[in-house]
Design a protein around this motif. Structure first.
Motif, PDB file in Angstrom:
ATOM      1  N   LEU A 171      -1.322   5.259   2.265  1.00  0.00           N
ATOM      2  CA  LEU A 171      -1.601   4.722   0.937  1.00  0.00           C
ATOM      3  C   LEU A 171      -0.966   5.650  -0.097  1.00  0.00           C
ATOM      4  N   LYS A 176      -4.442  -8.221   3.933  1.00  0.00           N
ATOM      5  CA  LYS A 176      -5.697  -7.927   3.237  1.00  0.00           C
ATOM      6  C   LYS A 176      -6.914  -7.999   4.157  1.00  0.00           C
ATOM      7  N   VAL A 228     -10.877   2.087   3.144  1.00  0.00           N
ATOM      8  CA  VAL A 228      -9.843   2.713   2.328  1.00  0.00           C
ATOM      9  C   VAL A 228     -10.323   4.107   1.938  1.00  0.00           C
ATOM     10  N   CYS A 273       0.821  -1.205   0.000  1.00  0.00           N
ATOM     11  CA  CYS A 273       0.000   0.000   0.000  1.00  0.00           C
ATOM     12  C   CYS A 273       0.862   1.264   0.000  1.00  0.00           C
ATOM     13  N   ILE A 292      -5.043  -1.552  -4.606  1.00  0.00           N
ATOM     14  CA  ILE A 292      -5.924  -1.496  -3.435  1.00  0.00           C
ATOM     15  C   ILE A 292      -7.374  -1.339  -3.875  1.00  0.00           C
ATOM     16  N   ILE A 341      -5.372   4.111   4.849  1.00  0.00           N
ATOM     17  CA  ILE A 341      -6.152   2.885   5.048  1.00  0.00           C
ATOM     18  C   ILE A 341      -6.383   2.719   6.538  1.00  0.00           C
ATOM     19  N   CYS A 374       0.154   2.776  -5.433  1.00  0.00           N
ATOM     20  CA  CYS A 374      -0.468   1.545  -4.938  1.00  0.00           C
ATOM     21  C   CYS A 374      -1.993   1.590  -4.971  1.00  0.00           C
ATOM     22  N   LYS A 375      -2.571   2.747  -5.289  1.00  0.00           N
ATOM     23  CA  LYS A 375      -4.020   2.884  -5.264  1.00  0.00           C
ATOM     24  C   LYS A 375      -4.740   1.926  -6.215  1.00  0.00           C
TER      25      LYS A 375
END
Length: 240
Positions: free
Chosen positions: A222, A199, A205, A191, A230, A212, A226-227
């Motif tokens: 975050l 997870k 989120v 993330c 996710i 997060i 990495c968005k």
């Protein structure tokens, strides 16, 4: 090790034989936590004190529910129950408890010695040959730490080390998040360049806020890169 029961004599015998067998079968130092009352046992559970071996007298009112909580917090813990012949096994021999040994009152020194030897020998075999699909193993200068995957919230990289966050406990070791991400079989998501989050611990989120929120209220950052991963994971979760 957590030892719970109202009888001081029984607790003393259990501690004595546990220390004797621990010295015989392991090279580890053992911390024996004794709980004489339900309140003391409840405090240990609420504080999520880590325990690999748990011995609880379930004739104490409310103790059986505490054992269930112990099991949920420590899926790989070895649990020993102390029960009365008057209690039906249907009450305590359940998957949600997963006890592996049983002592029936009145306890004798021979019974305690036999059960504790089997328990600690079995625990030692698991400790030195752990099932790495169930526990994360961290090598230390004085031995090893085994952490149930269920206890892990995230990994954080900082100060040239990786830190495993288990809620009330943190463990540091040398590794990289890149290598961990490959080893952990898809249970964790990157993330942030410094964070790898489990997870099933994600609660919310907030894409626009770059954060997060986990199920225990903790937050991890975050990053923009990495968005997409996710977002994709959360969409799959909500569609199930």
């Amino acid at each position: 090790m957590v030892i719970s029961g109202e009888s001081e004599k029984e607790r003393r015998y259990i501690v004595h034989y546990s220390k004797d067998m621990a010295g015989r079968y392991t090279d580890e130092s053992w911390n024996m936590i004794q709980c004489a009352t339900f309140g003391e046992l409840s405090d240990v559970v609420q504080n999520q004190v880590p325990a690999d071996l748990i011995c609880v007298d379930i004739t104490m009112e409310g103790a059986l529910e505490m054992v269930k909580t112990f099991r949920s917090l420590s899926p790989s813990a070895y649990i020993i129950l102390i029960a009365s012949p008057r209690i039906s096994p249907l009450i305590y021999m359940r998957p949600t408890i997963g006890a592996e040994s049983l002592m029936l009152k009145p306890l004798s020194s021979d019974q305690i010695r036999e059960v504790m030897e089997e328990a600690i020998r079995t625990y030692a075999e698991r400790f030195y040959k752990p099932d790495e699909t169930r526990v994360f193993v961290i090598g230390t200068g004085g031995g090893r730490n085994l952490i149930d995957y269920e206890k892990i919230w995230y990994f954080e990289s900082r100060e040239k080390r990786v830190y495993l966050n288990a809620g009330s406990e943190e463990y540091g070791f040398y590794d990289t998040l890149e290598q961990l991400e490959q080893r952990l079989c898809g249970e964790f998501l990157r993330c942030h360049r410094s964070f790898l989050v489990k997870k099933d611990k994600i609660a919310q989120v907030y894409l626009s806020q770059n954060r997060i929120v986990l199920k225990n209220g903790m937050e991890v950052p975050l990053s923009r890169s990495c968005k997409p991963a996710i977002r994709e994971y959360m969409q799959k979760e909500h569609s199930c």
